[in-house]
Design an enzyme around this catalytic site. Structure first.
Site, PDB file in Angstrom:
ATOM      1  N   ASN A 106      94.862  46.438  31.370  1.00 50.59           N
ATOM      2  CA  ASN A 106      95.947  47.413  31.327  1.00 50.59           C
ATOM      3  C   ASN A 106      97.284  46.694  31.477  1.00 50.59           C
ATOM      4  OD1 ASN A 106      97.263  49.943  31.417  1.00 50.59           O
ATOM      5  ND2 ASN A 106      97.175  49.992  33.663  1.00 50.59           N
ATOM      6  N   HIS A 108     101.112  47.203  32.864  1.00 52.99           N
ATOM      7  CA  HIS A 108     101.829  48.085  33.789  1.00 52.99           C
ATOM      8  C   HIS A 108     103.266  47.586  33.954  1.00 52.99           C
ATOM      9  CE1 HIS A 108     102.340  50.928  37.062  1.00 52.99           C
ATOM     10  NE2 HIS A 108     102.952  49.963  37.722  1.00 52.99           N
ATOM     11  N   SER A 135     103.028  43.570  34.529  1.00 52.15           N
ATOM     12  CA  SER A 135     101.771  42.922  34.930  1.00 52.15           C
ATOM     13  C   SER A 135     100.656  43.343  33.985  1.00 52.15           C
ATOM     14  CB  SER A 135     101.358  43.362  36.345  1.00 52.15           C
ATOM     15  OG  SER A 135     102.406  43.213  37.268  1.00 52.15           O
ATOM     16  N   ASP A 144      96.266  51.022  39.459  1.00 52.15           N
ATOM     17  CA  ASP A 144      97.018  49.779  39.216  1.00 52.15           C
ATOM     18  C   ASP A 144      96.751  48.726  40.291  1.00 52.15           C
ATOM     19  OD1 ASP A 144      98.226  50.989  36.952  1.00 52.15           O
ATOM     20  OD2 ASP A 144      99.653  52.001  38.262  1.00 52.15           O
TER      21      ASP A 144
END
Ligand code: GAR
Length: 200
Positions: A106, A108, A135, A144
């Site tokens: 992912n 972020h 990140s 997260d």
């Protein structure tokens, strides 16, 4: 590696992944774009790149579990091996996260672990940090909180508002996300005992 990109909106990170893939030589092979919202610009970007798309609307399912089951079935149908969440704004159920553990990353828009969740730029400006950034993480079952694969630092300028800061951070996202996806696909970074371990 057969890769799916999950989106919910604009898809500028998807575009960055497409560009690197189209340039050739990437270890990830884009095979599918899934959106949980219909009519979003990211779907058009996928279609322009001749990528198969699927719209799986979360609102059409009674709960997260059924929604994730529908997504998982779609990913399996396309024999997906690796997932990139590119502005995908849904929380995923623990079984789905566990199943794809080490194979789902992912992007972020903050320097994690600072400013998890939503409204990251607003939080960064309110806190008064001098540096923010973005990140790339392996997804775990927290919000997260997964192992950090890569980060980029962006200076917060005195006259920044959310939009200006977001724009400069997004430019960095477009650099580190394709690189991180390629590194994971290449096996240069692996999720090992909760850490992103670099071997190459
Ligand atoms: C990006 O800034 C991404 O980091 C963020 O949403 C934006 C999507 O933009 N993701 C999250 O906040 C996930 N928690 P894009 O659709 O243009 O790639």
């Amino acid at each position: 590696m057969k890769t799916a990109v999950l989106i919910s909106g604009t898809g500028s990170n998807l575009q960055a992944l497409i560009q690197r893939w189209q340039a050739g030589g990437s270890a990830y092979d884009l095979k599918l774009v899934v959106s949980n919202k219909k009519g979003v610009p990211g779907l058009l970007r996928a279609q322009e790149a001749n990528l198969p798309t699927a719209v799986i609307e979360h609102l059409a399912y009674p709960d997260r579990d059924h929604f994730d089951q529908a997504m998982d079935a779609c990913l399996e149908k396309h024999q997906i091996e690796l997932i990139a969440l590119a502005g995908f704004m849904r929380l995923l159920t623990p079984w789905f996260v566990k199943k794809w553990s080490g194979r789902m990353i992912n992007i972020h828009p903050s320097l994690l672990p600072a400013f998890q969740g939503l409204h990251t730029h607003k939080k960064a400006l309110e806190y008064g940090v001098r540096y923010s950034g973005c990140s790339v993480i392996f997804v775990d079952d927290g919000v997260d909180s997964g192992a950090i694969i890569d980060q980029a630092v962006v200076e917060v300028l005195p006259d920044d508002d959310e939009a200006r800061l977001a724009k400069r951070i997004l430019a960095q996202e477009h650099i580190i996300f394709p690189q991180a996806l390629d590194d994971v696909a290449r096996g240069k970074v692996r999720l090992t005992q909760g850490r992103a371990l670099r071997t190459g």
